[in-house]
Design a protein around this motif. Structure first.
Motif, PDB file in Angstrom:
ATOM      1  N   VAL A   1    -115.198 -46.894  74.234  1.00 29.59           N
ATOM      2  CA  VAL A   1    -115.334 -48.220  74.851  1.00 29.59           C
ATOM      3  C   VAL A   1    -115.068 -48.144  76.348  1.00 29.59           C
ATOM      4  O   VAL A   1    -115.797 -48.724  77.162  1.00 29.59           O
ATOM      5  N   LYS A   2    -114.004 -47.436  76.715  1.00 24.53           N
ATOM      6  CA  LYS A   2    -113.656 -47.321  78.131  1.00 24.53           C
ATOM      7  C   LYS A   2    -114.750 -46.579  78.904  1.00 24.53           C
ATOM      8  O   LYS A   2    -115.113 -46.961  80.019  1.00 24.53           O
ATOM      9  N   SER A   3    -115.289 -45.520  78.289  1.00 26.19           N
ATOM     10  CA  SER A   3    -116.359 -44.769  78.933  1.00 26.19           C
ATOM     11  C   SER A   3    -117.607 -45.627  79.107  1.00 26.19           C
ATOM     12  O   SER A   3    -118.216 -45.655  80.188  1.00 26.19           O
ATOM     13  N   ASP A   4    -117.990 -46.360  78.026  1.00 25.46           N
ATOM     14  CA  ASP A   4    -119.178 -47.222  78.105  1.00 25.46           C
ATOM     15  C   ASP A   4    -118.980 -48.336  79.134  1.00 25.46           C
ATOM     16  O   ASP A   4    -119.900 -48.668  79.895  1.00 25.46           O
ATOM     17  N   TYR A   5    -117.776 -48.894  79.154  1.00 21.96           N
ATOM     18  CA  TYR A   5    -117.499 -49.967  80.107  1.00 21.96           C
ATOM     19  C   TYR A   5    -117.608 -49.465  81.544  1.00 21.96           C
ATOM     20  O   TYR A   5    -118.209 -50.117  82.406  1.00 21.96           O
ATOM     21  N   ASN A   6    -117.020 -48.310  81.803  1.00 25.31           N
ATOM     22  CA  ASN A   6    -117.082 -47.768  83.159  1.00 25.31           C
ATOM     23  C   ASN A   6    -118.521 -47.468  83.576  1.00 25.31           C
ATOM     24  O   ASN A   6    -118.902 -47.685  84.730  1.00 25.31           O
TER      25      ASN A   6
END
Length: 380
Positions: free
Chosen positions: A166-171
């Protein structure tokens, strides 16, 4: 006890056949009484009573059997009384023998259960706290928890993997949005600059000039749309968090001065009743909020109309006259919803709604006394 009393009557009969009157032993807690009567009738009756125990020298509860028999060819009424005390003591002791171990076992089970549950669920509670504290806007990653149960360990590993994804996709989405917005602004700025130069030249014909004016308007709208969408992305992802103490009265007065020229040009009457109210919020968000409110009540007003603004400890109210009747309160805050005659992007009120949601304000619209009224309630 009734069965024992019948056996005592049988003992009385056996002794009477030998010419004796039966008397129980002292330790039996029994009393047998004989009373001569005129005639014996074959009947028996049981009942509870209280009697004085001559052996123990105290009054006790008892059960008795009264019957009539022929003893030694003489009619007698026989009363057999049996004490309940010993049996009650036995029952009490049996109950204690059963209940005390059961209660101790129950307490032991509760204690063991509590220790086991605490050992099992404390890491799970920490897992929930870590999930709640996880924020994709922060650099700190999701913190895994050492779990004693295999299923919880699997859940924890899935959460670690999911949070990282999620953090990777958000960034990636955030970076793409910022880059796309930046890359769009550069050509738009160039187009606007070229159009300005062409409009100021004297070599264009009337039709070419009108075409360029339409192109200039379309480009300006595209620029505003790009800025509005970028602003919505920032608000949605809570990227504007510069909280500070802000005087709402001063902020509204500053914006009123900023928009005064537009208000005066259209001969709009501005009435303001403002109380001294201070709140803790993001200055950037509140400035956008007040800017959009002023822009909305001016743009959708008519020349010679009026604007009413009030501020108190509970709410801000912006009201304005306008050509249009009441708007649809269920759709007015939807993105890209606008009146057919409007030249805006349809995102102004959606931005208002999003800011209010972020600041936990309640935004409401109603049409009353020919005034379009927007109310922002604090701490609803």
């Amino acid at each position: 006890m009734d069965h024992d009393l019948v056996e005592e009557i049988m003992e009385v009969k056996e002794y009477s056949e030998k010419g004796n009157f039966y008397q129980p032993h002292e330790f039996e807690d029994l009393i047998v009484q004989y009373k001569k009567i005129a005639k014996a009738y074959p009947s028996s009756s049981y009942a509870d009573t209280v009697f004085y125990n001559p052996v123990k020298h105290r009054t006790e509860s008892a059960r008795y059997l009264k019957t009539e028999l022929e003893l030694n060819e003489q009619p007698y009424q026989i009363l057999v009384i049996a004490s309940k005390f010993e049996r009650q003591e036995q029952i009490r002791n049996i109950c204690l023998i059963i209940l005390i171990p059961v209660m101790l076992l129950f307490a032991l089970v509760l204690m063991v259960n509590r220790i086991l549950l605490k050992k099992i669920w404390t890491p799970f509670e920490q897992l929930l706290k870590n999930i709640t504290a996880f924020n994709i806007n922060h650099d700190q990653p999701y913190e895994p928890v050492d779990m004693p149960v295999e299923e919880f360990r699997q859940l924890n590993s899935v959460l670690v993997e999911l949070s990282g994804k999620v953090k990777s996709d958000y960034n990636e989405i955030k970076l793409f949005t910022e880059n796309a917005s930046h890359e769009m602004m550069t050509p738009l700025a160039v187009i606007n600059s070229k159009l300005d130069n062409m409009l100021q030249s004297n070599v264009l014909g009337k039709e070419d000039g009108e075409t360029l004016v339409e192109l200039y308007k379309a480009t300006s709208r595209l620029t505003k749309l790009n800025q509005s969408l970028l602003l919505l992305v920032k608000i949605d992802n809570n990227l504007l968090q510069d909280n500070e103490q802000i005087s709402l009265k001063l902020l509204i007065e500053e914006k009123a001065v900023y928009f005064q020229e537009l208000i005066s040009e259209r001969h709009i009457t501005l009435d303001m009743v403002l109380a001294e109210i201070t709140t803790s919020a993001s200055r950037q968000l509140l400035e956008i909020l007040i800017n959009n409110l002023f822009s909305n009540v001016i743009r959708h007003n008519y020349d010679g109309g009026k604007i009413e603004i009030s501020l108190d400890a509970e709410k801000i109210v912006f009201a304005n006259t306008g050509h249009n009747p009441a708007l649809d309160p269920d759709k007015i805050f939807d993105r890209f919803y606008k009146d057919h005659a409007s030249e805006g992007t349809g995102l102004g009120l959606a931005i208002l709604k999003q800011i209010c949601n972020r600041q936990q304000y309640l935004l409401d619209y109603f049409y009353r006394q020919d005034l379009h009224t927007f109310t922002i309630v604090f701490n609803h």
